[in-house]
Design an enzyme around this catalytic site. Sequence first.
Site, short mmCIF file in Angstrom:
data_model
loop_
_atom_site.label_atom_id
_atom_site.label_comp_id
_atom_site.label_asym_id
_atom_site.label_seq_id
_atom_site.Cartn_x
_atom_site.Cartn_y
_atom_site.Cartn_z
N SER A 186 5.22 29.92 18.59
CA SER A 186 6.23 30.65 18.59
C SER A 186 5.69 31.11 20.33
O SER A 186 4.06 31.05 20.34
CB SER A 186 5.44 32.41 18.42
OG SER A 186 6.43 33.48 18.66
N TYR B 196 -0.09 37.31 11.95
CA TYR B 196 1.46 36.59 11.79
C TYR B 196 0.88 35.46 13.19
O TYR B 196 1.16 34.24 13.78
CB TYR B 196 2.52 37.29 11.97
CG TYR B 196 3.78 35.95 12.28
CD1 TYR B 196 4.30 34.46 11.68
CD2 TYR B 196 4.01 36.56 13.99
CE1 TYR B 196 5.27 34.02 12.17
CE2 TYR B 196 5.64 35.51 14.33
CZ TYR B 196 5.58 33.99 13.51
OH TYR B 196 6.29 33.02 14.37
N LYS C 134 -0.92 32.00 14.11
CA LYS C 134 -0.09 30.99 15.41
C LYS C 134 -1.29 30.52 16.36
O LYS C 134 -1.21 29.20 16.86
CB LYS C 134 0.90 31.10 16.13
CG LYS C 134 2.56 31.91 15.34
CD LYS C 134 3.18 30.94 14.65
CE LYS C 134 4.05 30.60 13.25
NZ LYS C 134 4.55 29.51 13.11
P1 NAD Z 1 12.15 31.02 7.52
O1 NAD Z 1 11.80 32.11 6.77
O2 NAD Z 1 13.71 30.85 7.87
O3 NAD Z 1 12.11 29.36 6.83
C1 NAD Z 1 10.75 28.80 6.51
C2 NAD Z 1 10.65 28.87 5.36
O4 NAD Z 1 9.25 27.91 4.97
C3 NAD Z 1 11.55 29.21 3.86
O5 NAD Z 1 12.68 27.72 3.78
C4 NAD Z 1 10.35 29.29 3.00
O6 NAD Z 1 10.98 29.54 1.76
C5 NAD Z 1 9.26 28.06 3.15
N1 NAD Z 1 8.21 28.31 3.00
C6 NAD Z 1 7.00 29.19 3.66
N2 NAD Z 1 5.76 28.69 2.89
C7 NAD Z 1 6.31 27.55 2.63
C8 NAD Z 1 5.32 26.85 1.46
N3 NAD Z 1 3.77 27.20 1.88
N4 NAD Z 1 5.50 25.94 1.23
C9 NAD Z 1 6.71 25.45 1.64
N5 NAD Z 1 7.44 26.13 1.89
C10 NAD Z 1 7.48 27.28 2.49
O7 NAD Z 1 11.59 31.07 9.36
P2 NAD Z 1 12.70 30.32 10.70
O8 NAD Z 1 13.28 31.80 11.31
O9 NAD Z 1 13.54 28.74 10.11
O10 NAD Z 1 11.15 29.78 10.97
C11 NAD Z 1 10.44 28.74 10.71
C12 NAD Z 1 9.06 28.55 11.15
O11 NAD Z 1 9.85 28.74 13.36
C13 NAD Z 1 8.24 29.53 11.15
O12 NAD Z 1 6.92 28.81 10.76
C14 NAD Z 1 7.96 30.41 11.79
O13 NAD Z 1 6.98 31.41 11.80
C15 NAD Z 1 8.35 30.05 13.62
N6 NAD Z 1 9.05 30.61 14.43
C16 NAD Z 1 9.88 31.25 13.81
C17 NAD Z 1 10.69 31.97 14.67
C18 NAD Z 1 11.67 32.89 14.67
O14 NAD Z 1 12.20 34.35 15.51
N7 NAD Z 1 13.06 32.95 13.95
C19 NAD Z 1 10.21 32.70 16.15
C20 NAD Z 1 8.80 32.13 16.70
C21 NAD Z 1 8.61 30.92 16.07
C1 UD1 Z 2 9.70 39.76 17.29
C2 UD1 Z 2 8.22 39.87 17.49
C3 UD1 Z 2 7.15 38.52 17.67
C4 UD1 Z 2 8.14 37.15 16.93
C5 UD1 Z 2 9.66 37.43 17.58
C6 UD1 Z 2 10.46 35.88 16.09
C7 UD1 Z 2 7.18 41.97 16.59
C8 UD1 Z 2 6.24 43.01 17.54
N1 UD1 Z 2 6.85 41.09 17.35
O1 UD1 Z 2 9.61 39.62 18.72
O2 UD1 Z 2 6.41 38.22 16.92
O3 UD1 Z 2 7.28 36.32 17.03
O4 UD1 Z 2 10.08 38.21 16.76
O5 UD1 Z 2 10.38 36.54 15.13
O6 UD1 Z 2 7.55 42.47 15.85
N2 UD1 Z 2 14.73 46.30 18.66
C9 UD1 Z 2 15.10 46.84 18.82
N3 UD1 Z 2 16.01 47.21 17.26
C10 UD1 Z 2 15.86 46.90 16.45
C11 UD1 Z 2 15.13 45.62 16.55
C12 UD1 Z 2 14.35 45.10 17.45
O7 UD1 Z 2 15.59 48.03 19.65
O8 UD1 Z 2 16.06 47.12 15.82
C13 UD1 Z 2 14.16 45.67 20.17
C14 UD1 Z 2 12.24 44.76 20.38
O9 UD1 Z 2 11.87 46.66 20.94
C15 UD1 Z 2 12.69 43.71 21.34
C16 UD1 Z 2 13.91 43.46 20.58
O10 UD1 Z 2 14.63 44.40 20.80
O11 UD1 Z 2 12.55 44.30 22.98
C17 UD1 Z 2 13.67 41.74 20.76
O12 UD1 Z 2 13.29 42.28 18.78
P1 UD1 Z 2 13.01 41.30 17.67
O13 UD1 Z 2 13.85 40.66 18.38
O14 UD1 Z 2 11.93 42.06 16.93
O15 UD1 Z 2 11.41 40.01 18.97
P2 UD1 Z 2 10.53 40.27 19.32
O16 UD1 Z 2 9.93 41.79 19.68
O17 UD1 Z 2 10.75 38.99 20.70
#
Ligand code: NAD
Ligand code: UD1
Length: 337
Positions: free
Chosen positions: A124, A148, A152
């Site tokens: 991330s 979290y 990572k």
């Molecule tokens: P998500 O929670 O929708 O998907 C994760 C999946 O992993 C879920 O289906 C959950 O049931 C499964 N899971 C969790 N722990 C497990 C385990 N021990 N064994 C088997 N399955 C397990 O999340 P997502 O948004 O799809 O994110 C996927 C990955 O990408 C995560 O590692 C997350 O940290 C990373 N990531 C997500 C974002 C984002 O904004 N969504 C941003 C950066 C990184």
């Molecule tokens: C958040 C996480 C980050 C994670 C990412 C993707 C925090 C501090 N950071 O990042 O670690 O990798 O999500 O899952 O939680 N905002 C509002 N109102 C809201 C929600 C968000 O104004 O109700 C603003 C935030 O201040 C930010 C932007 O919207 O400026 C995006 O927020 P968000 O979607 O939570 O993503 P990140 O902050 O980038």
Amino acid sequence: MNILVTGGAGYIGTHTMVKLLENNHTVVCVDDLSNSKYIAVERVEKITGKKVKFYQNDIRDREALRKVFSENKIDAVINFAGFKAVGESCAKPIEYYDNNIYGMLVLLEVMREFGVKNIVFSSSATVYGNPHKVPITEDFPLSTSNPYGSTKLFIEYILKDLYASDKSFNIAILRYFNPIGAHPSGLIGEDPNGIPNNLCPYITKVCVGKLPHVNVFGNDYPTHDGTGVRDYIHVEDLAEGHVLAVNKLADNPGLIIVNLGTGTGYSVLDMIKAFSKALGKEVPYKIGAHRPGDIPTCYADPTYAENLLGFKAKKSLEDMCKDALNWQLKNPDGYVE
Ligand code: NAD
Ligand code: UD1
């Protein structure tokens, strides 16, 4: 290739499985459904007309994972399995370290045992902490401010050490910026539990009247309109990045670390405006206090992804809002089984 997708039933996993299947890969999915529902996998099958071989297992369950590897000849693994909520990670650090880091260790051990040496890991942009400037290139200093993010970063260190010890591994660390949007069919999308923490799922809930207004976390940041700026990337583009990464692993690139973003930053007010346009009426909002731990601005330099993988995000902000809204309108309560 036959790809094992761990955490494949989740938001990014489902979209990636669709792209893998559309690119003629076969997919084995392991998910414990701790943050997802099986119906999401069925929807992937519906979109693609192809089968996903599914195992409901925790990746920390070594014996269950050994069974998956012995029953399937796996060419590469994409690991999405993990917990991802920043706030919850501060309340439950042990659970986060255990699931994310121990889960990865078990997966790597079983991969090594079965001679599977190709892995893509979901990192991330959070590992850049508060960047000293933007756009962010992959060589920027790394830091984290919550458990979290630490999971990572530690996993990145583990993967680097593993590669240093065994050069036959091919490892793609993908640092995602802010994935949003949904498959244009409206069959799969993001389904957060309870009130969303992230901006876009919160806005779509306001759009469908499930929440009264968006709370904007501060309007005095040093940005063009004072609200936080992020690099929102359509989840379909992100999924495409995984297909390119997994294909790249077949060329034995060793360890690669790549940003997946668009290179463009939008503010919170830009996003509210774009969703208002997609909705056809104003999305109500109120300016409030900063969220602790937030940074002003974060967006990627996507040049390396383009040079190395041929990756370029194609979808516009308009597509992201339209698709996110379509998913929310068609599934007002998320996945219902
Ligand atoms: P998500 O929670 O929708 O998907 C994760 C999946 O992993 C879920 O289906 C959950 O049931 C499964 N899971 C969790 N722990 C497990 C385990 N021990 N064994 C088997 N399955 C397990 O999340 P997502 O948004 O799809 O994110 C996927 C990955 O990408 C995560 O590692 C997350 O940290 C990373 N990531 C997500 C974002 C984002 O904004 N969504 C941003 C950066 C990184
Ligand atoms: C958040 C996480 C980050 C994670 C990412 C993707 C925090 C501090 N950071 O990042 O670690 O990798 O999500 O899952 O939680 N905002 C509002 N109102 C809201 C929600 C968000 O104004 O109700 C603003 C935030 O201040 C930010 C932007 O919207 O400026 C995006 O927020 P968000 O979607 O939570 O993503 P990140 O902050 O980038």
